[in-house]
Design an enzyme around this catalytic site. Structure first.
Site, PDB file in Angstrom:
ATOM      1  N   SER A 251       0.836  -1.202   0.000  1.00 20.59           N
ATOM      2  CA  SER A 251       0.000   0.000   0.000  1.00 20.59           C
ATOM      3  C   SER A 251       0.866   1.245   0.000  1.00 20.59           C
ATOM      4  CB  SER A 251      -0.905   0.003   1.236  1.00 20.59           C
ATOM      5  OG  SER A 251      -1.571   1.239   1.325  1.00 20.59           O
TER       6      SER A 251
ATOM      7  N   SER B 289      -5.940   4.982   4.397  1.00 18.80           N
ATOM      8  CA  SER B 289      -6.662   4.765   3.144  1.00 18.80           C
ATOM      9  C   SER B 289      -7.990   5.521   3.151  1.00 18.80           C
ATOM     10  CB  SER B 289      -6.938   3.279   2.949  1.00 18.80           C
ATOM     11  OG  SER B 289      -5.737   2.551   3.075  1.00 18.80           O
TER      12      SER B 289
ATOM     13  N   VAL C 240     -11.369   5.552   5.218  1.00 18.52           N
ATOM     14  CA  VAL C 240     -11.432   6.271   6.494  1.00 18.52           C
ATOM     15  C   VAL C 240     -12.373   7.475   6.438  1.00 18.52           C
ATOM     16  CG1 VAL C 240      -9.570   7.998   6.249  1.00 18.52           C
ATOM     17  CG2 VAL C 240      -9.857   6.793   8.413  1.00 18.52           C
TER      18      VAL C 240
ATOM     19  N   GLY D  72     -22.716   5.408   6.299  1.00 17.16           N
ATOM     20  CA  GLY D  72     -23.057   4.063   6.731  1.00 17.16           C
ATOM     21  C   GLY D  72     -22.875   3.014   5.665  1.00 17.16           C
TER      22      GLY D  72
ATOM     23  N   PHE E  41     -31.338   6.129   3.937  1.00 22.79           N
ATOM     24  CA  PHE E  41     -30.310   6.659   3.054  1.00 22.79           C
ATOM     25  C   PHE E  41     -30.919   6.931   1.694  1.00 22.79           C
ATOM     26  CE2 PHE E  41     -25.681   7.266   2.690  1.00 22.79           C
ATOM     27  CZ  PHE E  41     -25.417   7.581   4.003  1.00 22.79           C
TER      28      PHE E  41
ATOM     29  N   PHE F 116       4.820   1.737  -3.433  1.00 25.98           N
ATOM     30  CA  PHE F 116       3.984   2.200  -4.536  1.00 25.98           C
ATOM     31  C   PHE F 116       4.156   1.225  -5.703  1.00 25.98           C
ATOM     32  CE2 PHE F 116       2.814   4.576  -8.225  1.00 25.98           C
ATOM     33  CZ  PHE F 116       1.958   5.587  -7.813  1.00 25.98           C
TER      34      PHE F 116
ATOM     35  N   GLN G  98     -19.734   9.723 -10.150  1.00 24.37           N
ATOM     36  CA  GLN G  98     -20.771  10.232  -9.255  1.00 24.37           C
ATOM     37  C   GLN G  98     -20.394  11.563  -8.610  1.00 24.37           C
ATOM     38  OE1 GLN G  98     -21.915   8.233  -5.279  1.00 24.37           O
ATOM     39  NE2 GLN G  98     -23.713   8.023  -6.570  1.00 24.37           N
TER      40      GLN G  98
ATOM     41  N   HIS H 263     -21.453  13.812  -5.587  1.00 21.69           N
ATOM     42  CA  HIS H 263     -22.221  13.813  -4.340  1.00 21.69           C
ATOM     43  C   HIS H 263     -22.822  15.207  -4.205  1.00 21.69           C
ATOM     44  CE1 HIS H 263     -23.267  13.553  -0.127  1.00 21.69           C
ATOM     45  NE2 HIS H 263     -22.912  12.302  -0.103  1.00 21.69           N
TER      46      HIS H 263
ATOM     47  N   LEU I 263     -16.746  16.095   2.320  1.00 23.34           N
ATOM     48  CA  LEU I 263     -18.063  15.467   2.267  1.00 23.34           C
ATOM     49  C   LEU I 263     -18.909  15.824   3.486  1.00 23.34           C
ATOM     50  CD1 LEU I 263     -20.028  13.210   1.198  1.00 23.34           C
ATOM     51  CD2 LEU I 263     -18.701  11.622   2.578  1.00 23.34           C
TER      52      LEU I 263
ATOM     53  N   GLU J 101     -24.694  12.198   3.413  1.00 25.98           N
ATOM     54  CA  GLU J 101     -26.113  12.022   3.108  1.00 25.98           C
ATOM     55  C   GLU J 101     -26.932  11.763   4.380  1.00 25.98           C
ATOM     56  OE1 GLU J 101     -26.361  10.104  -0.658  1.00 25.98           O
ATOM     57  OE2 GLU J 101     -27.817   8.685   0.125  1.00 25.98           O
TER      58      GLU J 101
ATOM     59  N   ARG K 272     -28.284  10.272  -5.626  1.00 31.25           N
ATOM     60  CA  ARG K 272     -27.279  11.334  -5.737  1.00 31.25           C
ATOM     61  C   ARG K 272     -27.233  11.970  -7.116  1.00 31.25           C
ATOM     62  NH1 ARG K 272     -22.559   8.222  -2.270  1.00 31.25           N
ATOM     63  NH2 ARG K 272     -23.511   8.651  -0.240  1.00 31.25           N
TER      64      ARG K 272
ATOM     65  N   HIS L 202     -17.361  12.351  -6.206  1.00 29.15           N
ATOM     66  CA  HIS L 202     -17.307  11.543  -4.995  1.00 29.15           C
ATOM     67  C   HIS L 202     -16.887  10.101  -5.251  1.00 29.15           C
ATOM     68  CE1 HIS L 202     -18.293  10.361  -0.950  1.00 29.15           C
ATOM     69  NE2 HIS L 202     -19.249   9.546  -1.325  1.00 29.15           N
TER      70      HIS L 202
ATOM     71  N   GLU M  65     -13.773   0.075  -4.956  1.00 25.54           N
ATOM     72  CA  GLU M  65     -14.050   1.120  -5.937  1.00 25.54           C
ATOM     73  C   GLU M  65     -13.179   0.977  -7.190  1.00 25.54           C
ATOM     74  OE1 GLU M  65     -13.698   5.130  -4.472  1.00 25.54           O
ATOM     75  OE2 GLU M  65     -14.461   6.002  -6.323  1.00 25.54           O
TER      76      GLU M  65
ATOM     77  N   ARG N   9     -24.328   4.867  -8.120  1.00 27.41           N
ATOM     78  CA  ARG N   9     -24.292   4.088  -6.883  1.00 27.41           C
ATOM     79  C   ARG N   9     -25.202   4.709  -5.834  1.00 27.41           C
ATOM     80  NH1 ARG N   9     -21.755   4.525  -2.087  1.00 27.41           N
ATOM     81  NH2 ARG N   9     -20.307   6.183  -2.661  1.00 27.41           N
TER      82      ARG N   9
ATOM     83  N   GLY O  31     -25.908   5.632  -2.019  1.00 24.34           N
ATOM     84  CA  GLY O  31     -25.138   5.877  -0.803  1.00 24.34           C
ATOM     85  C   GLY O  31     -25.284   4.689   0.134  1.00 24.34           C
ATOM     86  N   SER O  32     -24.190   4.327   0.776  1.00 20.08           N
ATOM     87  CA  SER O  32     -24.066   3.239   1.758  1.00 20.08           C
ATOM     88  C   SER O  32     -23.980   1.852   1.132  1.00 20.08           C
ATOM     89  CB  SER O  32     -25.146   3.291   2.854  1.00 20.08           C
ATOM     90  OG  SER O  32     -26.386   2.792   2.424  1.00 20.08           O
TER      91      SER O  32
END
Lengths: 259, 586
Positions: free
Chosen positions: B40, B47, B50, B55, B120, B160, B234, B236, B246, B249, B289, B357, B381, B392, B394-395
């Site tokens: 990573s 990442s 976080v 939700g 949501f 990397f 997307q 948001h 962010l 939602e 969204r 987003h 993702e 997509r 949300g959640s």
């Protein structure tokens, strides 16, 4: 550029010169800019060689901790306007080995986190078909504060004990141990005593409280350590006077590599 | 099982976020004899998982149903989701969320101690598990801390990955740059899983962290894997104007209103139902969204948004929720507003605007995360299964990390057990990669004070992607963006650096990230140019209708060569029980 502010950065380029040095830059004093935005501006427009860590820019990933005018701070959540007229002095986090410029060596910290066994330890294995554990809002509240640590290491920079005693497991790691110790789903307290009672454990803390003052997420590691000292003292005396009464860990949850 | 040197693994995972860690644990649990590596570019808990707030969706309450979650997801995705994948996803979601509970995730709770769920956007019932408004943070830390107990998992933090080692039609590892030393490592593996996240950083205003540069997606693309549905990006509807931070939602699920400059709940003018004092699922502020972001843009064109120094915005009003409710359910939103906007949502409206987003598109994978290259998998993702289709909900993405991270981990583990021998050519491939990096980036530019910089190319890219491939697009805007990105790729062919150090050369990694973004941007644009319809997040003003006859299909962008236009092909969408219908909200 209307208004500007001077940024003095403590640089360290081990391949070029053996000692750290100060370098000054002038950046726009934009409203809403954090210290991190100033560093990004420097890297993008003034000096591509300046190195630092950053990612989320919203105070939750824990990457961008540095010393700002001598105090440990998350640079994405520390704003230029608060330091007018400047200059602002930026250094790598104190109490850590510096790898380059503002980047510190975090391996030791990562090892300390792991040493407190920060995972849920249960006496019996629970299966998915058993459904969820019950945990009331009050039971959640008992440890919730200690879950909020973002591992930014500001508390290690602020802690005078960390500075003097490199074996000290440190504020964030003890708070993390307590996060699991106070979780009603966990029964791993006994497995964590070994680290927390040993040399470098919680009793090395002198309760100065700098960690709690430095914490950007109000985790209050000092409180976590103080609470441990009460429980740990009991365990310590048991182990000393009457070892049979000491709590023996049933397991530590570790999943071993099989060859 | 035969063992090799220290840098040889059964399964190697690139990316240490939610999907990567879930995959690593899945491998270790499948067979503790398997060696697992996690490469990573940041320490795992940095990442971008976080930053997720609101939700993670999964049916758990008795008044909800699997079928309704499936239907919400498919209609939310404007029928571009593969329905077999959605069925698997929704069925496995509750088990994965329960597993997180057993690993200690501090989910918010009902008074009786059961897990709490909230409403949501686009979801008919309450089914979003949450941990206040720091759900991604708690899930990532739970996964990271849990991963520490598995001895078979070895991490390569701050490495990397620069290329995949593909020989004989099989992916057999990666070359990775150790950032602390500048050394290139050859890490061999029988299976590789890419979990490096999306590429929202191709755009200027985004909720995405600095690291979200689509590195793994670009690795797969260069290895010959097509990228699916790249045109679907997307926005948001509620990010902070300057920082793009962010505002979850969940603020609207808890009852927040969106107001234009006349303090009017403008969503009622956009086929999203009628305003009610309490939130109603799949209605108004709880619409999907894409539709909310499009409504903003139309309000802006009508001059009904508020002008600000960082572009137009509208107001998100939480004041009627009260301080106690905000503190309990939305503590991070309050903290972020106080810090970054110097306003208190208890007493003031929050300025918000749509911000990039999430990238629905990504590495083309099947339901087990497998790509068309043997031994190469992807999840999260970075991948496109696709459960998210054209938009997509949300959640769904936090749950997707778990379900498909675990699936990819298990599939990669099974593949690794076949234990095919490594090719003799790996060392030679690694040497080629070293040479490529030197030629592209390391011809010294030290002392260079002007000319083409990483920052100037990046700024132009950001501007063009927003102008040309934003909320609304047309042939002209996409064509202009295409030409600009081709020029930028030419300019970025060789990127001499000012920094010649080996130790933590973040200018070098930034240059690699920029080239990744440029390649992915050209795939976004070309896929968008050729999809002459409007569906979900892809809205063409010159083709405003959905066109199922011609475009109920996935686009697949194949790389031709660096700096050239990708070739677009198509694949059918899997429809099982839910034939395409009109999307209805409100």
């Amino acid at each position: 550029m209307d208004k500007t502010i001077k940024i003095q950065v403590r640089r360290y380029l081990p391949e070029k010169q053996p000692d750290p040095f100060w370098q000054e830059y002038e950046v726009p004093l934009e409203p809403k800019w954090g210290v991190l935005d100033a560093l990004i501006y420097i890297k993008d427009h003034l000096d591509g060689s300046l190195s630092y860590r950053w990612s989320c820019h919203m105070g939750v990933c824990g990457s961008c901790g540095m010393m700002v005018n001598g105090e440990p701070a998350l640079t994405c959540a520390t704003f230029l306007e608060e330091y007018q007229p400047g200059p602002i002095r930026i250094e790598p986090l104190a109490n850590f080995k510096v790898l380059r410029d503002l980047i510190i060596d975090t391996d030791d910290f990562m090892g300390k986190l792991k040493s407190v066994k920060p995972w849920l330890i249960t006496d019996e294995k629970r299966d998915i078909t058993d459904g969820e554990n019950r945990q009331t809002p009050a039971e959640l509240k008992a440890f919730k504060q200690y879950t909020l640590c973002i591992n930014c290491m500001l508390c290690y920079s602020a802690c005078p004990v960390v500075g003097l005693n490199e074996d000290f497991v440190g504020p964030a790691a003890i708070a993390l141990a307590q996060r699991y110790n106070y979780d009603n789903r966990d029964s791993g307290n006994a497995a964590r005593h070994d680290t927390l009672l040993a040399h470098g454990g919680a009793f090395d803390c002198t309760l100065i409280g700098e960690c709690s003052r430095a914490c950007p997420k109000h985790v209050d590691p000092t409180g976590a350590i103080q609470r441990y000292k009460a429980d740990g003292a009991m365990e310590y005396w048991k182990r000393l006077i009457w070892p049979k009464a000491a709590t023996a860990p049933k397991n530590d949850g570790i999943v071993k590599q099989i060859d | 099982m035969t063992r090799y040197g220290p840098d040889e693994y059964d399964v190697l995972i690139v990316g240490g976020g939610g999907a990567g860690l879930r995959a690593a644990i899945a491998v270790a649990e499948t067979d503790p004899r398997l060696k697992v590596g996690v490469v990573s570019k940041v320490y795992p808990m940095r990442s971008h998982t976080v930053s997720a707030e609101g939700g993670s969706a999964g049916v758990i309450k008795s008044n909800d149903s699997i079928d309704e979650h499936i239907y919400d997801t498919i209609s939310g995705g404007d029928w571009l989701c593969d329905q077999d994948a959605v069925e698997a996803f929704v069925n496995e979601a509750p088990k994965e969320l329960l597993r997180m509970e057993h690993w200690g995730c501090p989910w918010s709770r009902e008074p009786d101690g059961s897990v709490a769920v909230r409403s949501f956007g686009g979801m008919k019932n309450k089914r979003t598990w949450y941990a206040a408004d720091k759900t991604g943070f708690h899930m990532l830390h739970t996964l990271f801390q849990t991963s520490l107990k598995y001895e078979p998992i070895r991490r390569y933090d701050e490495f990397f990955a620069t290329t995949l080692l593909v020989d004989d039609g099989r992916c057999q590892g990666v070359v990775a740059l150790e950032m602390a030393t500048g050394r290139l490592h050859t890490i061999a593996a029988r299976s590789v899983i890419l979990c490096t996240g999306g590429f929202g950083k191709a755009f200027r205003f985004t909720t995405n962290a600095n690291i979200k540069t689509g590195d793994g997606v670009a690795l797969a693309y260069r290895a010959g894997v097509p990228l699916k549905d790249m045109e679907f990006v997307q926005y948001h509807p509620t990010g902070l104007p300057f920082t793009g931070i962010l505002i979850t939602e969940a603020t609207r699920a808890e009852g927040g209103f969106l107001l234009n400059k006349e303090d009017y709940r403008y969503l009622q003018d956009y086929n999203l139902g009628k305003p009610a004092p309490q939130p109603v699922n799949r209605t108004m502020e709880l619409g999907p969204r894409d539709r909310l972001s499009q409504a903003f843009e139309q309000e802006r064109q009508k001059g009904r948004t508020i002008k600000g120094p960082y572009g137009d915005y509208v107001h998100l009003d939480l004041r009627h929720l009260g301080e106690q409710h905000i503190n309990e359910r939305l503590p991070m939103v309050r903290e972020l507003c106080l810090k970054y906007e110097k306003i208190d949502p208890v007493t003031q409206c929050i300025p918000v605007r749509p911000v990039v987003h999430y990238t629905m598109g990504g590495i083309d994978v099947d339901i087990n995360g497998a790509t068309c290259v043997e031994g190469l998998y992807a999840a999260g993702e970075a991948s496109c299964v696709s459960i998210n289709g054209a938009n997509r909900l949300g959640s769904n993405s936090l749950t997707e990390l778990l379900v498909f991270g675990a699936r990819a981990g298990r599939a990669a583990a099974e593949h690794a057990k076949q234990a095919k021998p490594f090719s003799a050519k790996l060392a030679a491939l690694a040497r080629d990669e070293e040479q490529r990096i030197e030629e592209t980036f390391c011809k010294s530019g030290e002392g260079k004070t002007s000319g083409d910089s990483i920052a100037s190319i990046r700024e132009t890219l950001h501007h063009q992607m927003e102008a040309g491939a934003g909320i609304y697009r047309d042939e002209k805007s996409l064509q202009t963006a295409k030409e600009t990105v081709l020029e930028l790729q030419e300019r970025a062919k060789a990127l001499p650096l000012q920094d010649s150090s080996y130790t933590f050369n973040t200018e070098l990694t930034a240059a690699m990230e920029l080239r990744n973004l440029l390649e992915l941007s050209s795939a976004i644009i070309e896929s968008g140019l050729l999809r002459t319809e409007s569906r979900g997040a892809h809205q063409r003003t010159d083709f405003p209708q959905r066109d199922d006859e011609n475009y109920l299909k996935h686009s697949l962008a194949h790389r031709t060569e660096y700096g050239a236009t990708p070739r677009i092909e198509y694949a059918p969408v899997t429809i099982t029980k839910w034939p395409p219908k009109e999307r209805v909200y409100g």
